[in-house]
Write an enzyme that holds these catalytic residues in place. Structure first.
Site, PDB file in Angstrom:
ATOM      1  N   ALA A 110     -39.627 -31.426  -8.566  1.00  0.00           N
ATOM      2  CA  ALA A 110     -39.757 -32.733  -7.923  1.00  0.00           C
ATOM      3  C   ALA A 110     -38.498 -33.010  -7.129  1.00  0.00           C
ATOM      4  CB  ALA A 110     -39.977 -33.839  -8.959  1.00  0.00           C
ATOM      5  N   GLU A 111     -38.655 -33.441  -5.878  1.00  0.00           N
ATOM      6  CA  GLU A 111     -37.484 -33.600  -5.014  1.00  0.00           C
ATOM      7  C   GLU A 111     -36.556 -34.715  -5.456  1.00  0.00           C
ATOM      8  OE1 GLU A 111     -41.011 -35.160  -2.434  1.00  0.00           O
ATOM      9  OE2 GLU A 111     -40.705 -33.682  -4.011  1.00  0.00           O
ATOM     10  N   ASN A 112     -37.011 -35.616  -6.344  1.00  0.00           N
ATOM     11  CA  ASN A 112     -36.111 -36.654  -6.826  1.00  0.00           C
ATOM     12  C   ASN A 112     -35.196 -36.178  -7.955  1.00  0.00           C
ATOM     13  OD1 ASN A 112     -38.685 -36.664  -8.298  1.00  0.00           O
ATOM     14  ND2 ASN A 112     -37.808 -38.316  -9.500  1.00  0.00           N
TER      15      ASN A 112
END
Length: 448
Positions: A282-284
């Site tokens: 997940a890019e977060n």
């Protein structure tokens, strides 16, 4: 070690002055200093430049500043989901600068590291690169991005020790470490303050040298809004959408690191089982995403890029957004599966600008499209009016140029083989004549 002053949220809000630039942590409400933002909204300080991934949910945290007209300019990657931001922009009350999510993270990192700027392939050839300095490096077109700095940063952490060392909870890091390093004055909102030494050195994520003030403020579900307490995600999808997700799953291999977009791509995650050994990113700021919990929220679990609570598989890890997008741009993500609005016969890709709507949100799409080793686009074959979405050339603003590897629609599967758009499979119920009639691009037929 020097002891860091502890102040109230109201005192913290008084530190920013009209006309100053604020750096604000958080991904949605996760890791967002809501109590300080609420106090600032009550204080009414205005003419602010607000730099964050997004303004925030409507009426919560930074969203309250927007509602009160305190933000003059917003710089970030995604504002479209905040209807108040869209309306303020349309009414000419808010100046907006959209910047890709990974570029924002790296610009903050550069600002905190004393670097003037950097070149990135993200956004090259798209509207966001217009007017920017570009150059070709190692055969790749890159865009120059200046570093970002701020007058003051308001960030959120799980806990601090009395010298200001910070420890973040799960996906709470996101933009907080970068904002802390890139501002002249830093205020950290934390849930608890412990004695020096109680946070092991290897668990200090932001050293106290970056922090000037601490604020104690616990979050509750009511503080955090809709993304804070979400029942387990038991998505229901029609047969057509599930067939597309199941076909996308076949493109994945054991050991792949995979990033899933929202919409149909997210359904692929529901089909992945532990024995497949597929590592979801997940890019977060998370690697090793597990299934959604049966119940709970952002106070109990990490959140994915859709701001939905998820579980962590054994061996999972957390990191900040700069590290996350370094993984993406560095080619360490094997596959990205994304929704799309248009794919061209030269593998150009458009998915962020919806016709008739303000261009207020790109998120991490540009970084993922240009950085993942393999890009799979999953989308309907046509628009609701019957217009083809696979076209000769994209008429919508580009996300990235020449990046698509596979297109999966409700009618067919296309691959780019030797640079040519190639029809390799028909989806259940579709006919070749139907695909020919509803595809707006030239393609090679290689059905098996």
């Amino acid at each position: 070690m020097k002891e860091i002053p502890v102040i109230t949220a109201q005192e913290a809000a008084q530190l920013v002055k009209p006309g100053q630039t604020m750096l604000v942590g958080g991904f949605g409400t996760n890791g967002h200093p809501i109590h300080i933002m609420n106090a600032l909204a009550e204080l009414g300080t205005g003419d602010l430049t607000y730099i964050a991934n997004n303004v925030g949910e409507e009426g919560i945290g930074g969203g309250k500043l927007l509602r009160g007209g305190q933000i003059r300019k917003a710089i970030g990657s995604y504002f479209t989901s905040n209807r108040e931001a869209v309306k303020a922009y349309q009414d000419g009350k808010l100046e907006v600068q959209v910047i890709p999510q990974g570029t924002l993270a790296e610009a903050l990192r550069a600002g905190g590291a004393g670097i003037g700027g950097f070149y990135t392939p993200t956004s090259a050839g798209t509207p966001l690169a217009e007017g920017q300095e570009t150059r070709v490096i190692d055969g790749v077109e890159m865009v120059f991005v200046p570093a970002i700095k701020g007058d003051i940063a308001y960030i959120r952490a799980w806990r601090a020790d009395k010298s200001g060392n910070l420890q973040y909870r799960m996906t709470q890091q996101n933009f907080n470490p970068g904002a802390a390093a890139a501002a002249k004055l830093v205020v950290a909102e934390v849930e608890e303050i412990v004695e020096v030494g109680q946070i092991p050195p290897e668990q200090v994520h932001t050293p106290g040298m970056f922090v000037d003030y601490l604020v104690i403020a616990n979050h509750t579900a009511s503080d955090l809004g809709s993304s804070a307490d979400i029942k387990g995600s038991h998505r229901k999808a029609d047969d057509t959408r599930m067939a597309m997700a199941q076909r996308a799953l076949k493109e994945l291999h054991r050991g792949d690191v995979v990033n899933l977009g929202i919409g149909i791509p997210s359904l692929v995650g529901d089909l992945i089982t532990p024995d497949m050994q597929i590592n979801l990113h997940a890019e977060n700021g998370m690697l090793g995403i597990g299934p959604s919990p049966e119940s709970g929220g952002a106070m109990d679990y990490p959140v994915n890029a859709g701001k939905i609570p998820v579980t962590a598989l054994p061996g999972a890890s957390y990191f900040d957004s700069a590290r996350s997008f370094g993984m993406i741009r560095g080619g360490h993500v094997d596959v990205a599966i994304m929704g799309g609005l248009q794919v061209a016969e030269n593998a150009d890709f458009a998915n962020w600008a919806v016709p008739g709507k303000p261009l207020l949100g790109v998120g991490g799409a540009m970084d993922l499209a240009s950085g993942a080793k393999k890009l799979i686009v999953v989308m309907s074959h046509t628009d609701p009016d019957g217009s083809p979405k696979i076209v000769k050339s994209c008429t919508l603003p580009l996300t990235a140029k020449g990046v698509v590897d596979v297109v999966i629609t409700d009618k067919a599967v296309f691959e780019f083989i030797d640079g040519k758009l190639t029809l390799t499979e028909l989806m259940p119920g579709a006919t070749l004549e139907e695909v020919r009639a509803t595809t707006g691009a030239a393609f090679v037929e290689r059905l098996t």
